[in-house]
Design an enzyme around this catalytic site. Structure first.
Site, short mmCIF file in Angstrom:
data_model
loop_
_atom_site.label_atom_id
_atom_site.label_comp_id
_atom_site.label_asym_id
_atom_site.label_seq_id
_atom_site.Cartn_x
_atom_site.Cartn_y
_atom_site.Cartn_z
N ALA B 36 66.72 31.14 63.22
CA ALA B 36 67.77 31.70 64.09
C ALA B 36 67.32 33.13 64.15
CB ALA B 36 68.80 32.10 63.71
N HIS B 37 66.64 33.94 63.49
CA HIS B 37 65.85 35.79 63.76
C HIS B 37 65.22 35.15 65.08
CE1 HIS B 37 67.31 36.90 60.23
NE2 HIS B 37 66.92 38.47 60.85
N ARG B 38 64.26 34.58 65.22
CA ARG B 38 63.38 34.34 66.29
C ARG B 38 64.29 34.02 67.92
NH1 ARG B 38 60.54 30.22 68.67
NH2 ARG B 38 61.87 28.92 67.26
#
Lengths: 290, 195
Positions: B36-38
């Site tokens: 999700a960060h990516r």
């Protein structure tokens, strides 16, 4: 599906559900003893843990959102009559439990990232089959979370370092993990055998109730010493400082090659979830919540 | 000091917090793990994240009709997000990170620069966390990333206890403890050698 297959699937799924939602009593007692000797932030963590354990049991919800990788260890008699049924019931039970409990779908294809959504996949669920003389079977479930699994390690030590080298490597490794594996942890140590066997022995060591000593005196003494040394580090619950970094260290060993000293270190989080089933030759299945 | 932070959380409010404080969060919290960060960094956020609490968590959820229910939602190991977090904080300005195990130097610096804190929630306490979650507001990237990796948006009430482990003045409980542990380890090594 035969009647026995159905019964196996249902009972195994029930045991998976129990393992995910009810922490074994030996672990709860160890956590309570830890809470009683801690103060400050360490005590806050242990109180939160014990409150969480109660909420999970009362609401029949998973203790931790990481319901782990369902891992099975089966000690089966060479004359056990339901081996074929058991073989197919295990992945089926995992699928059923994933829907019913529910368990978090934790199997991911390492190349494509695809998640089948039912906690099964290539080689998963993994079963360690341990044949023994007899006609019954015993199944141990060890749903193991990813955070603590990431803290497992294999060290191929130089034999000349001896048992002191083993102690140093175990203590340094567990301490270096800090708060990552969700301490207070239970550590399974496998010494000897070979690269793969030492790690497997570490996992098998976790099947024992927390704090139950190895039957051999020298091994039991090593377990006690390792616990004391690791807890002297001050890492503490959740790596926020305190007296309890490990609840217990369990050691198993195998004979080794003269040139090798394999050391398998298996770290299990405080949510040391386990379940145990016994199947009689007549087909009776009993879940024994440890 | 024990206090409740209500979202949207102001920068001054988190700058006033000190490592060791115990806080709770009420309001909106979103989950993001590695993937999700990516994805959020690559494509931008589908809703404003400033002032919200970012939770390192892959929850267990159940769908009843059209409604998602959170069954268990404890923190995951934050160290894995170190790869992304400094950039994430600068770009999206969440004010509170909730995770476990602590984060590295780059994140600690970004917390000071951006004005945010890293808080520790008891690892594995997924049922305790779920009890504070009042509902699921939204979910993003569910099909693409799957349940644990998706971005879940929760409405929470008194989510905690959260120990401020890394504050916006550059203090980290983990770094402090590391020094104590290193000192203890010298004695432990000597005991092993001497035995």
């Amino acid at each position: 599906m035969s009647k026995m297959s159905e019964k196996l699937v249902e009972t195994l799924a029930e045991a998976l559900g129990q393992a995910a939602t009810v922490l074994p009593n030996d672990v709860i007692s160890a956590l309570e003893r830890a809470r009683d000797r801690e103060e400050g932030p360490a005590r806050v963590q242990l109180e939160a843990i014990l409150r969480n354990v109660e909420i999970a049991k009362a609401g029949q919800v998973p203790i931790c959102q990481d319901t782990g990788t369902p891992t099975f260890f089966v000690r089966f008699g060479t004359k056990f009559p339901y081996l074929e049924e058991l073989l197919s019931a295990i992945p089926e039970a995992v699928r059923l439990a994933t829907r019913k409990v529910p368990l978090r779908p934790n199997t991911v294809h390492p190349l494509t990232g695809e998640n089948p959504g039912d906690n099964t996949g290539r080689h998963i669920p993994h079963v360690t089959w341990l044949p023994v003389p007899g006609d019954g079977a015993e199944i141990f479930l060890l749903p193991k979370g990813g955070g603590s699994e990431n803290c497992c390690a294999l060290k191929m030590l130089t034999p000349g370092l001896g048992i002191k080298g083993v102690k140093k490597a175990v203590v340094e490794h567990v301490v270096a993990c800090g708060g990552k594996p969700c301490p207070p942890t239970v550590v399974g140590v496998g010494i000897g055998g070979g690269a793969d066997l030492s790690l497997k022995l570490g996992k098998l060591a976790l099947l024992r109730p927390v704090g139950e000593r190895h039957p051999e005196r020298e091994v039991a003494a090593l377990e006690e010493e390792l616990e004391e040394l690791i807890n002297a580090s001050g890492v503490g619950p959740m790596g926020l400082g305190g007296k309890t970094t490990v609840l217990a260290v369990h050691v198993e060993y195998a004979h080794r090659h003269p040139a090798s000293l394999p050391l398998g270190i298996v770290v299990q989080c405080w949510a040391d979830r386990r379940a145990h089933l016994r199947i009689s030759p007549s087909g009776e299945i009993v879940i024994r919540n440890p | 000091m024990e206090k409740v932070l209500k979202t949207p959380i102001a920068e001054e409010e988190v700058r006033a917090l000190k490592a060791g404080d115990v806080v709770y969060v009420s309001g909106t919290l979103f989950t993001a793990r590695d993937e999700a960060h990516r994805v959020l960094l690559e494509r931008g956020a589908p809703f404003p994240l400033e002032g919200l609490a970012l939770f390192h968590c892959g929850p267990v959820v159940k769908k009843a009709g059209e409604t998602w229910r959170v069954v268990a939602a404890g923190p995951t190991t934050s160290a894995r997000m170190e790869l992304f977090e400094a950039e994430f904080l600068e770009k999206f300005k969440p004010r509170v990170i909730i995770g476990k195990g602590g984060m590295g130097e780059r994140t600690l610096n970004a917390l000071s620069e951006v004005g945010a804190v890293y808080t520790h929630f008891t690892g594995g306490a997924g049922a305790l966390a779920a009890q504070a979650i009042r509902g699921v507001k939204e979910v993003h990237f569910l099909e693409e990333l799957g349940i644990p990796e998706a971005v879940w948006v929760f409405e929470v009430e008194r989510f905690g206890p959260l120990v401020v482990a890394m504050d916006a003045s550059g203090r980290s409980l983990y770094a402090d403890l590391e020094k104590t542990v290193e000192k203890n380890m010298d004695q432990i090594r000597a005991r092993i050698q001497g035995a």
